[in-house]
Structure formats: C-alpha cells, structure tokens
Design a protein around this motif. Structure first.
Motif, PDB file in Angstrom:
ATOM      1  N   HIS A 140     -50.047 -50.626 -15.379  1.00  0.00           N
ATOM      2  CA  HIS A 140     -51.120 -49.813 -16.174  1.00  0.00           C
ATOM      3  C   HIS A 140     -51.914 -48.830 -15.303  1.00  0.00           C
ATOM      4  O   HIS A 140     -53.148 -49.012 -15.019  1.00  0.00           O
ATOM      5  CB  HIS A 140     -51.889 -50.632 -17.025  1.00  0.00           C
ATOM      6  CG  HIS A 140     -52.576 -49.828 -18.202  1.00  0.00           C
ATOM      7  ND1 HIS A 140     -51.877 -49.243 -19.413  1.00  0.00           N
ATOM      8  CD2 HIS A 140     -53.601 -49.212 -18.159  1.00  0.00           C
ATOM      9  CE1 HIS A 140     -52.848 -48.396 -20.063  1.00  0.00           C
ATOM     10  NE2 HIS A 140     -53.984 -48.468 -19.423  1.00  0.00           N
ATOM     11  N   PRO A 141     -51.234 -47.787 -14.755  1.00  0.00           N
ATOM     12  CA  PRO A 141     -51.920 -47.068 -13.886  1.00  0.00           C
ATOM     13  C   PRO A 141     -53.073 -46.112 -14.782  1.00  0.00           C
ATOM     14  O   PRO A 141     -52.947 -45.636 -15.934  1.00  0.00           O
ATOM     15  CB  PRO A 141     -50.969 -45.924 -13.598  1.00  0.00           C
ATOM     16  CG  PRO A 141     -49.532 -46.508 -13.791  1.00  0.00           C
ATOM     17  CD  PRO A 141     -49.781 -47.528 -14.940  1.00  0.00           C
ATOM     18  N   CYS A 142     -54.128 -46.043 -14.066  1.00  0.00           N
ATOM     19  CA  CYS A 142     -55.235 -45.255 -14.613  1.00  0.00           C
ATOM     20  C   CYS A 142     -55.315 -43.925 -14.391  1.00  0.00           C
ATOM     21  O   CYS A 142     -56.266 -43.233 -15.021  1.00  0.00           O
ATOM     22  CB  CYS A 142     -56.539 -45.851 -14.275  1.00  0.00           C
ATOM     23  SG  CYS A 142     -56.837 -47.677 -14.759  1.00  0.00           S
ATOM     24  N   ASN A 143     -54.177 -43.454 -13.717  1.00  0.00           N
ATOM     25  CA  ASN A 143     -54.290 -41.709 -13.460  1.00  0.00           C
ATOM     26  C   ASN A 143     -53.294 -41.284 -14.420  1.00  0.00           C
ATOM     27  O   ASN A 143     -52.250 -41.975 -14.941  1.00  0.00           O
ATOM     28  CB  ASN A 143     -54.102 -41.397 -11.833  1.00  0.00           C
ATOM     29  CG  ASN A 143     -52.783 -42.176 -11.418  1.00  0.00           C
ATOM     30  OD1 ASN A 143     -51.696 -42.065 -12.131  1.00  0.00           O
ATOM     31  ND2 ASN A 143     -53.175 -43.060 -10.554  1.00  0.00           N
ATOM     32  N   SER A 144     -53.157 -39.895 -14.384  1.00  0.00           N
ATOM     33  CA  SER A 144     -52.243 -39.034 -15.094  1.00  0.00           C
ATOM     34  C   SER A 144     -50.643 -38.953 -14.548  1.00  0.00           C
ATOM     35  O   SER A 144     -49.886 -38.302 -15.167  1.00  0.00           O
ATOM     36  CB  SER A 144     -52.630 -38.055 -15.900  1.00  0.00           C
ATOM     37  OG  SER A 144     -52.912 -37.144 -14.562  1.00  0.00           O
ATOM     38  N   THR A 145     -50.616 -39.311 -13.312  1.00  0.00           N
ATOM     39  CA  THR A 145     -49.603 -39.068 -12.396  1.00  0.00           C
ATOM     40  C   THR A 145     -48.252 -39.953 -13.084  1.00  0.00           C
ATOM     41  O   THR A 145     -48.250 -41.261 -13.277  1.00  0.00           O
ATOM     42  CB  THR A 145     -49.676 -39.414 -11.022  1.00  0.00           C
ATOM     43  OG1 THR A 145     -50.877 -38.955 -10.561  1.00  0.00           O
ATOM     44  CG2 THR A 145     -48.350 -39.202 -10.203  1.00  0.00           C
ATOM     45  N   PRO A 146     -47.232 -39.237 -13.390  1.00  0.00           N
ATOM     46  CA  PRO A 146     -46.072 -39.814 -13.902  1.00  0.00           C
ATOM     47  C   PRO A 146     -45.212 -40.816 -13.027  1.00  0.00           C
ATOM     48  O   PRO A 146     -45.178 -40.615 -11.839  1.00  0.00           O
ATOM     49  CB  PRO A 146     -45.171 -38.690 -14.370  1.00  0.00           C
ATOM     50  CG  PRO A 146     -45.575 -37.763 -13.709  1.00  0.00           C
ATOM     51  CD  PRO A 146     -46.867 -37.679 -13.342  1.00  0.00           C
ATOM     52  N   VAL A 147     -44.910 -41.949 -13.572  1.00  0.00           N
ATOM     53  CA  VAL A 147     -44.191 -42.890 -12.860  1.00  0.00           C
ATOM     54  C   VAL A 147     -42.754 -42.619 -12.727  1.00  0.00           C
ATOM     55  O   VAL A 147     -42.033 -42.113 -13.751  1.00  0.00           O
ATOM     56  CB  VAL A 147     -44.587 -44.268 -13.402  1.00  0.00           C
ATOM     57  CG1 VAL A 147     -43.493 -45.239 -12.744  1.00  0.00           C
ATOM     58  CG2 VAL A 147     -45.819 -44.659 -13.398  1.00  0.00           C
ATOM     59  N   GLN A 148     -42.245 -42.838 -11.526  1.00  0.00           N
ATOM     60  CA  GLN A 148     -40.822 -42.442 -11.263  1.00  0.00           C
ATOM     61  C   GLN A 148     -40.017 -43.635 -11.605  1.00  0.00           C
ATOM     62  O   GLN A 148     -39.739 -44.391 -10.629  1.00  0.00           O
ATOM     63  CB  GLN A 148     -40.483 -41.678  -9.751  1.00  0.00           C
ATOM     64  CG  GLN A 148     -41.254 -40.549  -9.503  1.00  0.00           C
ATOM     65  CD  GLN A 148     -40.984 -39.417 -10.344  1.00  0.00           C
ATOM     66  OE1 GLN A 148     -39.795 -38.960 -10.724  1.00  0.00           O
ATOM     67  NE2 GLN A 148     -41.671 -38.667 -10.972  1.00  0.00           N
ATOM     68  N   GLY A 149     -39.838 -43.908 -12.870  1.00  0.00           N
ATOM     69  CA  GLY A 149     -39.084 -45.406 -13.119  1.00  0.00           C
ATOM     70  C   GLY A 149     -37.404 -44.969 -13.679  1.00  0.00           C
ATOM     71  O   GLY A 149     -37.266 -43.837 -13.949  1.00  0.00           O
ATOM     72  N   ALA A 150     -36.772 -46.045 -13.886  1.00  0.00           N
ATOM     73  CA  ALA A 150     -35.655 -46.165 -14.436  1.00  0.00           C
ATOM     74  C   ALA A 150     -35.813 -46.071 -16.007  1.00  0.00           C
ATOM     75  O   ALA A 150     -36.674 -46.210 -16.492  1.00  0.00           O
ATOM     76  CB  ALA A 150     -34.662 -47.287 -14.271  1.00  0.00           C
ATOM     77  N   ARG A 151     -34.579 -45.481 -16.531  1.00  0.00           N
ATOM     78  CA  ARG A 151     -34.570 -45.424 -18.038  1.00  0.00           C
ATOM     79  C   ARG A 151     -33.421 -45.617 -18.665  1.00  0.00           C
ATOM     80  O   ARG A 151     -32.206 -44.987 -18.119  1.00  0.00           O
ATOM     81  CB  ARG A 151     -35.022 -43.836 -18.455  1.00  0.00           C
ATOM     82  CG  ARG A 151     -35.079 -43.725 -19.980  1.00  0.00           C
ATOM     83  CD  ARG A 151     -35.544 -42.105 -20.354  1.00  0.00           C
ATOM     84  NE  ARG A 151     -35.757 -41.895 -21.681  1.00  0.00           N
ATOM     85  CZ  ARG A 151     -34.847 -41.400 -22.361  1.00  0.00           C
ATOM     86  NH1 ARG A 151     -33.505 -41.059 -21.847  1.00  0.00           N
ATOM     87  NH2 ARG A 151     -35.036 -41.204 -23.675  1.00  0.00           N
ATOM     88  N   ILE A 152     -33.015 -46.556 -19.381  1.00  0.00           N
ATOM     89  CA  ILE A 152     -31.871 -46.940 -20.003  1.00  0.00           C
ATOM     90  C   ILE A 152     -31.905 -47.232 -21.434  1.00  0.00           C
ATOM     91  O   ILE A 152     -32.590 -48.426 -21.642  1.00  0.00           O
ATOM     92  CB  ILE A 152     -31.275 -48.090 -19.106  1.00  0.00           C
ATOM     93  CG1 ILE A 152     -30.890 -47.766 -17.723  1.00  0.00           C
ATOM     94  CG2 ILE A 152     -29.893 -48.750 -19.727  1.00  0.00           C
ATOM     95  CD1 ILE A 152     -30.506 -49.096 -16.883  1.00  0.00           C
ATOM     96  N   THR A 153     -31.665 -46.527 -22.258  1.00  0.00           N
ATOM     97  CA  THR A 153     -31.703 -46.343 -23.878  1.00  0.00           C
ATOM     98  C   THR A 153     -30.500 -46.960 -24.320  1.00  0.00           C
ATOM     99  O   THR A 153     -29.436 -47.013 -23.559  1.00  0.00           O
ATOM    100  CB  THR A 153     -32.039 -45.143 -24.290  1.00  0.00           C
ATOM    101  OG1 THR A 153     -31.214 -44.291 -24.233  1.00  0.00           O
ATOM    102  CG2 THR A 153     -33.330 -44.720 -23.746  1.00  0.00           C
ATOM    103  N   ALA A 154     -30.405 -47.048 -25.336  1.00  0.00           N
ATOM    104  CA  ALA A 154     -29.167 -47.587 -26.156  1.00  0.00           C
ATOM    105  C   ALA A 154     -27.978 -46.666 -26.303  1.00  0.00           C
ATOM    106  O   ALA A 154     -26.976 -46.932 -26.015  1.00  0.00           O
ATOM    107  CB  ALA A 154     -29.521 -47.989 -27.800  1.00  0.00           C
TER     108      ALA A 154
END
Length: 652
Positions: free
Chosen positions: A213-227
């Motif tokens: 739960h980052p407290c700053n507004s910097t976007p996290v570079q994570g994976a994304r896999i939707t339906a």
C-alpha cells in the motif's frame, strides 16, 4: 529523522487546575507537533486468546509509509502497562520493510481464536487488551519510565483511556478482546496524534505477504491480466475422444509477471471430467498435472508478452450426450510488483459431452458394494490354476470385455499367487466392444492364485473411472472340479478415483465406498453338504489389500460361525499366512466341536459366515466337483481395503 515528542500526565509543560473546596491539584500535559516517521506502528491487538477473541495471539503491526526500504536491524518493539513507570519489556527485530509493506509481530497468546497469518517476527510480550503503551525503538536497549523522552523512539502509541503516555492530544481509543486499534489510511496517516490517527476496529493483521500500500502517488509498474487477456480454445473431438485445449495468457500490464511463489495459472476440471494423456505442454515455464482434475502452470510473462498452454481432457461416458462440462482457468498475477501474486482473473470455457450412450435403458449407478453381475473399473477373478504339463486336465480360461461402444481402455493385470509375495503383472489393451481371452497356462503356468484387473489411463497407467469392464473365468481342475465364475466387479464411484501426479511411481486404490466400491469383510457360504454325502466342495478365500509392488497382504486370522438346519451355531477359526486360502469342506475343516459330520448329518445342509478378526477385505469362491461353483455371498463391507499399485505406462 526528527525527534518525536510525547505527552505524559506528569511530564513536560503543565497547567495546574485548582479544585474548589479541595487542596488537591492534577497535572495535564500537551505535546508539541512532530514530523511524521518512515516506519510507524500501524495496528495493535492485545486480546489474543481471550474469550471471544478472533485470533490466538496478541500482535503489533508495523508499516513503512516512506518511499524507501527501511532496515529493522538493531530495532525493537517495546511495551509497558498503561500506567507503568519502570523498565519496558521488549522484542528485538530484524529484516527490512520495503515501501508500502506491512510487518507482523506475533506476541503472547492463548487458546481461543484462529492462528495469525504467518508472522514476520515473534516475541513473548503480553499486551493488555484495553490499555497500554507500545513503542518502536531504533535500539535494543530497554526504555525506562512512564513516558521516556528518548531520541531512539521512532514511534509511540498509547491506547486506552488510562494510558499515561501517548502522542498528541490523547491516547488511541480503547481496544478489546474483539477490537484492535488501527492507523488510518492503511497506515499512511501520521499526524503525531494517537487519538486522531487510530480507531478501534475488528482486527485485520497484515504481514509482509499482504498487498503493498504505497503512500505516494508514483504508479506501480506491475503485471495486469484481466479476463479479456485469457483466451481459451477447446477444439472439436471425435466421438468419445479427448478434447484438445489451447490457452493463451497475455500480460497487458506495464511490468513483468515474475515466477512468484505458487502457480501463476490453475486449470480445474469438474466432476466426470478429467485430464487425458500425459498432462500439459507450455511455450514457457513449467506445466504439470497435479492430479486428474487439476493442472498448474508456473512461469514468468513479460510486459506485453503472450504465453500458450496446451492439454487434453475427456468427459466421462456417464455424462449424457449434449450436457456441458466447463473448465475453470484462474490466473494469479502480481499487480503491484511486490513479488507476490495478490490479484486473480478467472475465465471458464465449456465443452459438450460427445460420448453416445452405451445402449438403451438407464445406466447402472456405481454401487458401494462389489457385484459379480455388473460392470466395473476393477475386476477380481477369485481363482485360477493351471498345469503346463497337463493343461488339458487343469487350466483356467480368463475373459475380459470392454462393453463401451466407443472408448478403448488399458487394463493392468496383477497375478497374485496363493502362497508367495511375488506378483506378476501384464497389460491387456481393449478396443471398444472387444473381448479378449487367454489361458492361465500361457501367461502364468503352474501357479494357483487370483487376478486383479484395473482399468488405467492409456498414457500414464493411472487407475481411472471406467465402469465398463466385465469378466469371467472358466476353471478346470485335475480333481474334477469345474466352474464358470464371474469376476467380482468394483465400480469407480469418484470421477477421479486415484490421484496421480507426473512424478508418482505408485498409486493407492481405496475400496472405501467413496473412490471405489467398498470391499467385503464378512462372507457367507450356503448349501454346505454333509461330509457323508457324495459331494466334494472346495472353499477358496482371497485377501484384497497390500502393496502390489512388494506383495499382497496375507489373510491372517479368520473367525466364523457354522449353522445347521436346526439353526444351531458352532464357532470356528483358522489362521493362514497365505494370500489365498484353499481347503476342502470336510470333517477336518472347518474345525468345529463337534465335527462337521455330526453337525450336518447325511442328507442335510448348512451354511456358514466368516470374517477377518482384524479389519480388512476378503472375497472368495466355492467349487463343487461335477456341480460347478459360485462366488461367495457378501454379508458385510469394510472401508479399510486399499491396494498400492505401480504406475507403468501401458504400451497399447
């Protein structure tokens, strides 16, 4: 890091309030503001193990609200009672907390409640449930005093109305056996005021495996896999053949999906649907069938990358044509790039059963009891014998039939000798509607015993649900005994009666009324003639159980009751170390007092029932010279029967 300032009821700047009609005065202290810290106490629970508590242990939760990792080396968490003023108790810490991550410290506990999530540190501090003082200190030296003003204190939380030390205008609200105090905004809020920063809520312990739960507004570079990123194609299959499946998974996120702990993709199959062949194939990573109804894939998927996974599955012929069976695909991915797969996407795809019915009428339901008249997945031929030198006088013809009109099957045969731990085995491959017969003298000459035949997967050799086997044996002995005996049939009840993995070398078949039909424990033999009459009856008893890689179990101690036509009962017993017991019914067996010829005089008959004195399965047959034979009647069942069989891929 700025030094924090704390409030004490007997310390620092004070105002004295005079009470009229009394000379008593009291002192109240207020704290000046302090800059927020990087590591904060984010949750406190002191009711662990108390009556009504949701968790067994007290805990303190820390949180890194900064944008950089912070080491806990040389740090400690310290505690003293709400009004305590002596030396504080402590638990030393170690490790590093990344930005936005929680750190769970498990403390003293009791017997009530559930275990905490896996703690990141443990100690023996015993927190009070409703009021106390907790400090995070960048030293392992114990604090002293009611409200120490030590520069090593990183964060302090006084909770409950009687706490004599706290940050800001007042202590945090009082928790309880069912409430913790938790810092606002998932731990990000830190105004240096315990009263406003904390609230009492239902405990929700978080550890280093919890989502960041980052407290700053910097976007996290994570994976994304939707339906929408999961595409499943189920190919067409000819009648009763496996369905080919191809699954494409695309990572549409800005960061890579790493090969984290646990599977990144899971494929589950419903009842009466099972994996076919040798598992699965993948364009990258590792893919394996965990059991006959679950496949797991582990691997990495780069940002924008697509991977492919392929496997085959079948729908049981017990499913009526036209009915749907759906595979569920669940992808676990790391959306916040914290090294843990906290996010999921699930998609289902369906196929239509394509196996025509085996014939008109209603299908026979799988029975919890063995049956010599119906089909099954396991057959036991209770007796065979042969003489290579005199095959015309003593031999056994064994026949097996695959009654399914569309599916082939591989049958694993186990030849168990009556008085030897050695087991011989062979495979018989049956096409749809095929019958195969063979002579015992050609396969296992000069041996007497019994045969176990199990339907198996044609690729792996794992026992399967295939309730379409029937069989019989025609027995001819040199003694003049001849009989046609149906094989005892054990139906597979579970869709996947045996769990096999790609690394398994053996499998356990349980005849428990859940996976396969339960097995006989008590048997009955009726129509027993008097030894004085011209009948020659042989009793054969087999043991069902044991490890067929080392030898079937022995029969052991048997007890029973013999009844005459006057309803009188006479007890008997015998003990044998054989796998198969064979004896003529005579005045010498079964051994009773008085003897059998007295109990059953000429012209009369009787019957008997018998069982293993310890739980276990037996079955058998009777042979009568010049009069045929039959399977013994099953009186009572056991769920304790099991066979361990080797897994050998058939060559069909």
């Amino acid at each position: 890091m700025p030094r924090r300032q704390f409030t004490s009821l007997a310390l620092a700047v004070s105002l004295t309030f005079l009470q009229f009609a009394s000379s008593e005065s009291r002192t109240v202290t207020y704290a000046a503001a302090a800059a927020p810290g990087s590591i904060v106490i984010s949750q406190i629970f002191g009711g662990g193990g108390n009556s009504g508590a949701p968790f067994q242990n007290d805990f303190v939760e820390l949180f890194n609200r900064s944008a950089a990792p912070v080491s806990l080396s040389g740090h400690s968490i310290q505690y003293i009672s709400a009004t305590g003023s002596s030396t504080w108790s402590k638990t030393d810490l170690a490790g590093t907390i990344p930005p936005g991550q929680y750190f769970l410290i498990q403390l003293a506990g009791g017997s009530t409640g559930a275990p905490l999530p896996a703690p990141d540190a443990s100690g023996t501090l015993n927190l009070a449930a409703t009021a106390g003082k907790v400090a995070l200190v960048n030293s392992t030296a114990a604090l002293t005093g009611a409200c120490p003003s030590n520069s090593s204190i990183i964060d302090l939380a006084g909770y409950g109305s009687t706490a004599s030390c706290f940050e800001g205008s007042g202590p945090a609200p009082a928790p309880s056996a069912t409430r913790s105090v938790i810092r606002a905004s998932e731990g990000c809020t830190d105004t240096d005021d315990n009263q406003s920063d904390f609230s009492a809520v239902v405990p929700a312990p978080r550890n280093s495996a919890s989502p960041l739960h980052p407290c700053n507004s910097t976007p996290v570079q994570g994976a994304r896999i939707t339906a929408e990123d999961i595409r499943i194609n189920i190919g067409d299959a000819t009648s009763c053949s496996p369905f080919p499946v191809t699954v494409h998974i695309t990572n549409s996120g800005t960061g890579a999906q790493r090969d984290n702990a646990g599977p990144e993709a899971v494929f589950t199959f419903p009842v009466n649907t099972m994996i076919a062949g040798a598992g699965c194939r993948a364009s990258t990573g590792e893919c394996a069938a965990v059991n006959a109804s679950r496949i797991e894939w582990n691997g990495a998927i780069g940002a924008g990358e697509t991977i492919a996974i392929e496997f085959d599955f079948t729908i049981s012929s017990s499913v009526a044509p036209g009915q749907m069976r759906c595979i569920e695909t669940t992808v676990n991915y790391d959306a916040n790039d914290d090294g843990a797969n906290e996010s999921t996407a699930t998609v289902s795809a369906c196929a239509t059963a394509n196996c025509p019915a085996a014939g008109p009428g209603t299908a026979i339901a799988a029975s919890v009891a063995p049956d010599s008249s119906g089909p099954g997945s396991v057959l036991v031929f209770p007796f065979y014998a042969s003489s290579a030198a005199s095959a015309h006088a003593e031999n056994t013809r064994l026949s097996l039939t695959n009654t399914h009109p569309h599916r082939a099957v591989a049958v694993h045969l186990f030849f168990i000798a009556e008085d030897s731990p050695q087991v011989a085995d062979a495979f018989l491959c049956l096409t749809p509607n095929q019958t195969r017969s063979f002579l015992a003298s050609d396969i296992d000459p000069n041996v007497a015993g019994y045969v176990i035949a199990a339907a198996t997967d044609e690729a792996t050799g794992c026992p399967i649900n295939f309730n379409h086997l029937i069989g019989d044996a025609y027995i001819k002995l040199a003694s003049g005994h001849t009989a046609g005996i149906a094989a005892e049939s054990f139906a597979a009840i579970a869709a996947t009666p045996v769990a096999c993995t790609p690394t398994s070398i053996t499998a356990e078949m349980r005849f428990d009324g859940v996976n396969y039909s339960a097995a006989p424990r008590t048997l009955a033999l009726d129509g027993i003639p008097s030894p004085g009459d011209p009948y020659d009856m042989i009793l054969v008893v087999d043991r069902l159980g044991g490890n067929l890689t080392t030898g079937a179990s022995t029969i052991g101690q048997v007890a029973g009751l013999l009844y005459n036509d006057a309803e009188q009962a006479f007890s008997f017993e015998w003990n044998t170390s054989r796998r198969q017991f064979r004896s003529r019914i005579s005045s010498a067996f079964p051994r009773t007092a008085p003897r059998l010829d007295v109990i059953i005089p000429r012209g009369s008959t009787g019957w008997m029932k018998f069982w293993r004195t310890t739980d276990g399965a037996i079955l058998g047959v009777r042979l009568t010279a010049h009069a045929g034979g039959s399977n013994l009647k099953v009186m009572r069942l056991t769920a304790a029967a099991a066979l361990i069989v080797p897994l050998i891929p058939p060559k069909c």
